[in-house]
Design a protein around this motif. Structure first.
Motif, PDB file in Angstrom:
ATOM      1  N   GLN A 212       0.828  -1.200   0.000  1.00 43.08           N
ATOM      2  CA  GLN A 212       0.000   0.000   0.000  1.00 43.08           C
ATOM      3  C   GLN A 212       0.867   1.257   0.000  1.00 43.08           C
ATOM      4  O   GLN A 212       0.504   2.275  -0.597  1.00 43.08           O
ATOM      5  N   GLU A 213       2.010   1.223   0.698  1.00 38.52           N
ATOM      6  CA  GLU A 213       2.897   2.373   0.747  1.00 38.52           C
ATOM      7  C   GLU A 213       3.647   2.549  -0.568  1.00 38.52           C
ATOM      8  O   GLU A 213       3.976   3.653  -0.978  1.00 38.52           O
ATOM      9  N   THR A 214       3.934   1.415  -1.225  1.00 40.42           N
ATOM     10  CA  THR A 214       4.695   1.471  -2.464  1.00 40.42           C
ATOM     11  C   THR A 214       3.871   2.007  -3.623  1.00 40.42           C
ATOM     12  O   THR A 214       4.364   2.765  -4.468  1.00 40.42           O
ATOM     13  N   GLN A 215       2.578   1.669  -3.663  1.00 42.66           N
ATOM     14  CA  GLN A 215       1.731   2.078  -4.781  1.00 42.66           C
ATOM     15  C   GLN A 215       1.633   3.594  -4.946  1.00 42.66           C
ATOM     16  O   GLN A 215       1.785   4.102  -6.065  1.00 42.66           O
ATOM     17  N   PRO A 216       1.390   4.383  -3.853  1.00 46.24           N
ATOM     18  CA  PRO A 216       1.361   5.832  -4.049  1.00 46.24           C
ATOM     19  C   PRO A 216       2.684   6.377  -4.579  1.00 46.24           C
ATOM     20  O   PRO A 216       2.701   7.284  -5.409  1.00 46.24           O
ATOM     21  N   LEU A 217       3.811   5.821  -4.103  1.00 49.59           N
ATOM     22  CA  LEU A 217       5.110   6.271  -4.585  1.00 49.59           C
ATOM     23  C   LEU A 217       5.256   6.006  -6.083  1.00 49.59           C
ATOM     24  O   LEU A 217       5.719   6.869  -6.836  1.00 49.59           O
ATOM     25  N   VAL A 218       4.842   4.827  -6.521  1.00 50.95           N
ATOM     26  CA  VAL A 218       4.916   4.490  -7.940  1.00 50.95           C
ATOM     27  C   VAL A 218       4.019   5.416  -8.752  1.00 50.95           C
ATOM     28  O   VAL A 218       4.394   5.876  -9.844  1.00 50.95           O
ATOM     29  N   GLU A 219       2.832   5.719  -8.216  1.00 48.93           N
ATOM     30  CA  GLU A 219       1.915   6.617  -8.925  1.00 48.93           C
ATOM     31  C   GLU A 219       2.514   8.019  -9.062  1.00 48.93           C
ATOM     32  O   GLU A 219       2.400   8.653 -10.122  1.00 48.93           O
ATOM     33  N   HIS A 220       3.153   8.502  -7.991  1.00 48.63           N
ATOM     34  CA  HIS A 220       3.780   9.829  -8.048  1.00 48.63           C
ATOM     35  C   HIS A 220       4.921   9.843  -9.057  1.00 48.63           C
ATOM     36  O   HIS A 220       5.075  10.811  -9.818  1.00 48.63           O
TER      37      HIS A 220
ATOM     38  N   ARG B 247       4.716  14.193 -16.723  1.00 55.73           N
ATOM     39  CA  ARG B 247       4.794  15.646 -16.816  1.00 55.73           C
ATOM     40  C   ARG B 247       6.144  16.088 -17.375  1.00 55.73           C
ATOM     41  O   ARG B 247       6.220  17.089 -18.099  1.00 55.73           O
ATOM     42  N   LEU B 248       7.203  15.357 -17.062  1.00 61.09           N
ATOM     43  CA  LEU B 248       8.500  15.662 -17.659  1.00 61.09           C
ATOM     44  C   LEU B 248       8.473  15.423 -19.172  1.00 61.09           C
ATOM     45  O   LEU B 248       9.036  16.207 -19.944  1.00 61.09           O
ATOM     46  N   VAL B 249       7.805  14.339 -19.572  1.00 61.79           N
ATOM     47  CA  VAL B 249       7.689  14.041 -21.000  1.00 61.79           C
ATOM     48  C   VAL B 249       6.909  15.143 -21.703  1.00 61.79           C
ATOM     49  O   VAL B 249       7.286  15.601 -22.791  1.00 61.79           O
ATOM     50  N   ARG B 250       5.821  15.606 -21.092  1.00 64.38           N
ATOM     51  CA  ARG B 250       5.038  16.686 -21.689  1.00 64.38           C
ATOM     52  C   ARG B 250       5.858  17.959 -21.808  1.00 64.38           C
ATOM     53  O   ARG B 250       5.782  18.674 -22.823  1.00 64.38           O
ATOM     54  N   ALA B 251       6.646  18.253 -20.787  1.00 57.02           N
ATOM     55  CA  ALA B 251       7.468  19.458 -20.809  1.00 57.02           C
ATOM     56  C   ALA B 251       8.503  19.384 -21.932  1.00 57.02           C
ATOM     57  O   ALA B 251       8.688  20.347 -22.683  1.00 57.02           O
TER      58      ALA B 251
ATOM     59  N   TRP C  33       3.341  23.073 -11.295  1.00 57.38           N
ATOM     60  CA  TRP C  33       2.186  23.414 -10.450  1.00 57.38           C
ATOM     61  C   TRP C  33       1.207  22.243 -10.370  1.00 57.38           C
ATOM     62  O   TRP C  33       0.729  21.891  -9.291  1.00 57.38           O
ATOM     63  N   ALA C  34       0.900  21.624 -11.500  1.00 54.57           N
ATOM     64  CA  ALA C  34      -0.064  20.520 -11.519  1.00 54.57           C
ATOM     65  C   ALA C  34       0.448  19.325 -10.721  1.00 54.57           C
ATOM     66  O   ALA C  34      -0.357  18.552 -10.170  1.00 54.57           O
ATOM     67  N   PHE C  35       1.764  19.169 -10.638  1.00 52.66           N
ATOM     68  CA  PHE C  35       2.326  18.038  -9.894  1.00 52.66           C
ATOM     69  C   PHE C  35       2.244  18.265  -8.387  1.00 52.66           C
ATOM     70  O   PHE C  35       1.953  17.332  -7.624  1.00 52.66           O
ATOM     71  N   ILE C  36       2.475  19.495  -7.936  1.00 50.97           N
ATOM     72  CA  ILE C  36       2.487  19.751  -6.488  1.00 50.97           C
ATOM     73  C   ILE C  36       1.130  20.200  -5.953  1.00 50.97           C
ATOM     74  O   ILE C  36       0.900  20.154  -4.747  1.00 50.97           O
ATOM     75  N   ALA C  37       0.212  20.625  -6.832  1.00 53.43           N
ATOM     76  CA  ALA C  37      -1.078  21.165  -6.389  1.00 53.43           C
ATOM     77  C   ALA C  37      -1.881  20.200  -5.531  1.00 53.43           C
ATOM     78  O   ALA C  37      -2.487  20.615  -4.530  1.00 53.43           O
ATOM     79  N   PRO C  38      -1.936  18.886  -5.846  1.00 58.05           N
ATOM     80  CA  PRO C  38      -2.736  17.992  -5.005  1.00 58.05           C
ATOM     81  C   PRO C  38      -2.281  17.931  -3.552  1.00 58.05           C
ATOM     82  O   PRO C  38      -3.067  17.564  -2.667  1.00 58.05           O
ATOM     83  N   ALA C  39      -1.033  18.302  -3.279  1.00 57.02           N
ATOM     84  CA  ALA C  39      -0.529  18.246  -1.906  1.00 57.02           C
ATOM     85  C   ALA C  39      -0.796  19.529  -1.136  1.00 57.02           C
ATOM     86  O   ALA C  39      -0.494  19.605   0.060  1.00 57.02           O
TER      87      ALA C  39
END
Length: 255
Positions: free
Chosen positions: A9-17, A24-28, A97-103
């Motif tokens: 459960q702890e690993t999945q959020p890290l993988v998602e992030h 987002r790096l690819v889009r940039a 911004w879109a990457f950090i906004a959810p936090a």
């Protein structure tokens, strides 16, 4: 078995992030590449436009030179890449911004949006200030002090390095009000505390200008004084941000 489930459960959020960060790096990168491909045909025109302040200062007295055979191709090529990054800057900052906004909490987002928008505007204003206000007098100054027996013929690669350095210097310097507001609203320091440190800030402005501009009084002053003025503007808006800061009752709410 329970420990393995909790670890998963702890690993999945890290993988998602990490996956979102990669996307987002690819889009940039794609944004920069697409803009670059669109502009590469106009590489020479872009270089001529950027070099116009220098060419006006040299008009009738000298011209630019290329000391490397490949410089006539690579220098406009490099400039076009930097221009692509400058143009894509709003999109690049949006990806951050879109990457950090959810936090962020809701009240933090309310403050971050105008900061995000103003940082983009100020960055472009800094570049425009450097091109229209700073470069012409700098080049006129160097051309005027050139000894009579010396022909001033700047190398196109050296010129590009100087211009890019100045563009970044002024673009970042114009972010001072944003940085000041962030420090004040984060509680790191008060506007009054910043005002008390004004003498140190003025000295720091001239030291930074000395390090980031050519070794002449004109260019250093053209960077140091605007930095000082932007610092004062930051203090003013920092006071407004504290005065209009919403109650902290929403800090526990997620966006």
């Amino acid at each position: 078995m329970t420990d393995e489930f909790e670890e998963e459960q702890e690993t999945q959020p890290l993988v998602e992030h990490l996956t979102e960060l990669r996307d987002r790096l690819v889009r940039a990168v794609l944004a920069v590449v697409i803009i670059f491909i669109s502009l590469i045909y106009f590489a020479r025109d872009i270089y001529n436009f950027v070099a116009q302040p220098l060419m006006q200062a040299l008009e009738g007295t000298s011209t630019m030179i290329a000391t490397d055979v490949t410089a006539t191709f690579l220098t406009p090529f490099k400039l076009t890449f930097f221009v692509s990054v400058f143009i894509a800057m709003p999109f690049l900052l949006y990806q951050i911004w879109a990457f950090i906004a959810p936090a962020l909490y809701r009240n933090e987002k309310r403050l971050a949006k105008p900061i995000f928008a103003s940082s983009i505007v100020l960055f472009y204003l800094g570049i425009a200030f450097a091109y229209f206000i700073v470069l012409p007098p700098i080049f006129m100054f160097f051309n005027a002090i050139t000894p009579d027996d010396v022909a001033l013929m700047p190398d196109i690669t050296t010129f590009l390095s100087l211009v890019i350095k100045l563009f970044f210097a002024f673009g970042l310097a114009f972010e001072i009000p944003v940085a000041t507001v962030i420090l004040v609203t984060a509680g790191v320091i008060s506007p009054e505390g910043l005002a008390q440190k004004r003498p140190y800030v003025i000295v720091a402005c001239f030291v930074i200008a000395m390090l980031m501009t050519p070794p002449d009084v004109v260019s250093q002053s053209l960077l140091a004084f605007p930095m000082w003025g932007l610092f004062e503007i930051g203090i003013f808006f920092g006071k407004l941000a504290i005065k209009n800061r919403p109650a902290q009752t929403e800090e526990s709410e997620e966006a």
